[in-house]
Design a protein around this motif. Structure first.
Motif, short mmCIF file in Angstrom:
data_model
loop_
_atom_site.label_atom_id
_atom_site.label_comp_id
_atom_site.label_asym_id
_atom_site.label_seq_id
_atom_site.Cartn_x
_atom_site.Cartn_y
_atom_site.Cartn_z
N HIS A 41 0.82 -1.21 0.00
CA HIS A 41 0.00 0.00 0.00
C HIS A 41 0.86 1.27 0.00
CE1 HIS A 41 -3.91 -1.85 0.61
NE2 HIS A 41 -3.48 -2.55 1.62
N ARG A 42 0.57 2.17 -0.93
CA ARG A 42 1.13 3.52 -0.93
C ARG A 42 2.65 3.57 -0.86
NH1 ARG A 42 -2.60 2.91 2.68
NH2 ARG A 42 -1.11 3.11 4.36
N GLU A 68 -3.35 5.01 -4.13
CA GLU A 68 -4.73 5.47 -3.87
C GLU A 68 -4.97 6.75 -4.67
OE1 GLU A 68 -5.58 5.38 0.35
OE2 GLU A 68 -4.44 3.53 0.58
N HIS A 73 -8.51 2.70 -5.67
CA HIS A 73 -7.19 2.08 -5.56
C HIS A 73 -6.76 1.50 -6.91
CE1 HIS A 73 -7.52 1.46 -0.90
NE2 HIS A 73 -7.79 2.69 -1.28
N VAL A 92 -2.96 9.88 -0.84
CA VAL A 92 -4.20 9.09 -0.93
C VAL A 92 -5.17 9.72 -1.94
CG1 VAL A 92 -4.04 8.17 1.41
CG2 VAL A 92 -5.26 10.32 1.01
N ASN A 119 -16.52 3.35 -2.63
CA ASN A 119 -15.51 4.35 -2.25
C ASN A 119 -14.15 4.18 -2.90
OD1 ASN A 119 -16.69 6.34 -0.51
ND2 ASN A 119 -16.92 4.75 1.02
N VAL A 120 -13.59 2.98 -2.86
CA VAL A 120 -12.23 2.79 -3.35
C VAL A 120 -12.18 1.97 -4.64
CG1 VAL A 120 -11.07 3.15 -1.16
CG2 VAL A 120 -11.95 0.87 -1.74
#
Lengths: 213, 149
Positions: A41-42, A68, A73, A92, A119-120
């Motif tokens: 992640h990220r 993100e 994502h 993000v 949302n993602v």
């Protein structure tokens, strides 16, 4: 060749699995995987050297990233120094248009993941903002999806003419191999993976259960 | 209300805001071990020559403050929740030790998920013993969801 394209190790803040334990699990359970991709992640893990594990377990272990964006994502395959200089992976709210443009310029590839998720997921944002040019493939099978999310992803991908890949989105050892991608040709590197994904000769598969090719 | 996480991190991480001493007794070591399901004699029997704390023993402790004074609340509607603890054990903790716990905000970061934007605040407690040796580090992740714009 079957690769699980979406997994997280303890290098991700919410990852509970060591890479070695993923390898042990794949072999002990006889999962039909020839390798897997770590998409932390990220961030991009430029430090870890998994070659000894590749040799010990006979698996291909590639590194990618999950960033993100304002459209949800996105998996980024083929991360290189140019791309790391162009994008702040820790943000993000990366504009997906920027991610698509820069990955293309740097020889990498952006693949929106779990696009059916609220949302993602990409398609949640399409509902509000319309489609974004430049998207060509999405993760239609995600091992962490809840009821209906993969079905929605598949439906919408077909509607927009996107190709589909599969990945487990594993954060714990026992979740690896839930979903994967079967490629026609062998893949040996992150660059090879990008080339194969661009070429389009693959299919998303759920729970591969046969012996590795 | 948008939250500037980078600014929050710059302003609130890296300084000690609380310090507390905890004398360690044999009774509480054994009681905690039994409560988490341990049965090994070196964790539950104070008479055992290697009697010591189970690895997660320090998670039982709280300081006098949860956050530094005036630390901002990110939501008007929610206080957030505990998102888990990570424990590093550096030295055995034994009955008779006196632990000094120092608290700081170690990290603040954000991510997005099914339920929207999330901000994680990592409260770090470092425990040293009466000899000044680092005994354990506990990172407590606390999740707050900022109010939507």
């Amino acid at each position: 060749m079957i690769l699980d394209l979406h997994n997280h190790s303890i290098r991700s803040d919410d990852g509970k699995a060591r890479v070695e334990n993923y390898c042990q699990w794949i072999r002990r359970r006889g999962l039909a995987l020839d390798g897997f991709v770590l998409s932390e992640h990220r961030q991009f893990d430029g430090e870890s050297d998994y070659r000894p594990l590749e040799d010990e377990f006979g698996l291909l272990i590639l590194k990618a990233s999950e960033v993100e964006t304002d459209y949800g994502h996105v998996l980024v395959f083929g991360v290189n120094e140019d791309l790391l200089a162009a994008l702040d992976f820790a943000r993000v709210d990366l504009p997906l248009a920027d991610v698509l443009r820069e990955t293309e310029r740097c020889g990498a590839l952006a693949v929106p993941c779990h696009p059916g998720r609220p949302n993602v997921g990409l398609f949640a944002h399409y509902a509000a903002r319309g489609p974004l040019p430049g998207v060509t493939l999405v993760e239609t099978l995600n091992g962490g999806s809840r009821g209906g999310e993969n079905e929605l992803a598949g439906r919408e991908a077909e509607r927009y003419g996107y190709r589909g890949v599969g990945g487990s989105d594993a954060h714990i050892v026992s979740h690896i191999g839930r979903c994967a991608t079967r490629f026609e040709a062998p893949i040996r590197s992150a660059e090879g993976l990008v080339a194969a994904l661009r070429a389009g000769r693959y299919e998303a598969i759920a729970c591969p259960s046969t012996s590795p090719s | 209300m948008p939250v500037d996480v980078a600014e929050l991190k710059r302003s609130w991480t890296g300084f000690e805001f609380d310090r507390v001493e905890f004398p360690v007794t044999a009774e509480e070591l054994a009681a905690f071990a039994r409560a988490v399901g341990e049965s090994a004699p070196w964790f539950v029997d104070p008479g055992h020559p290697e009697f010591r704390a189970v690895p997660n023993f320090t998670t039982k402790y709280h300081g006098r403050r949860m956050w530094p004074p005036d630390f901002p609340r990110l939501s008007k509607h929610s206080v957030g929740f505990d998102a888990g603890k990570r424990v590093e054990v550096h030295a055995p903790i034994r009955a008779g030790d006196v632990l000094t716990a120092r608290s700081q905000i170690h990290d603040i970061y954000e991510k997005t998920g099914r339920s929207g934007s999330m901000v994680f605040i990592v409260h770090r407690m470092e425990f040293s013993n009466q000899r000044g040796e680092l005994a354990a580090v506990v990172d407590w992740r606390f999740l707050q969801q900022p109010d939507p714009d």
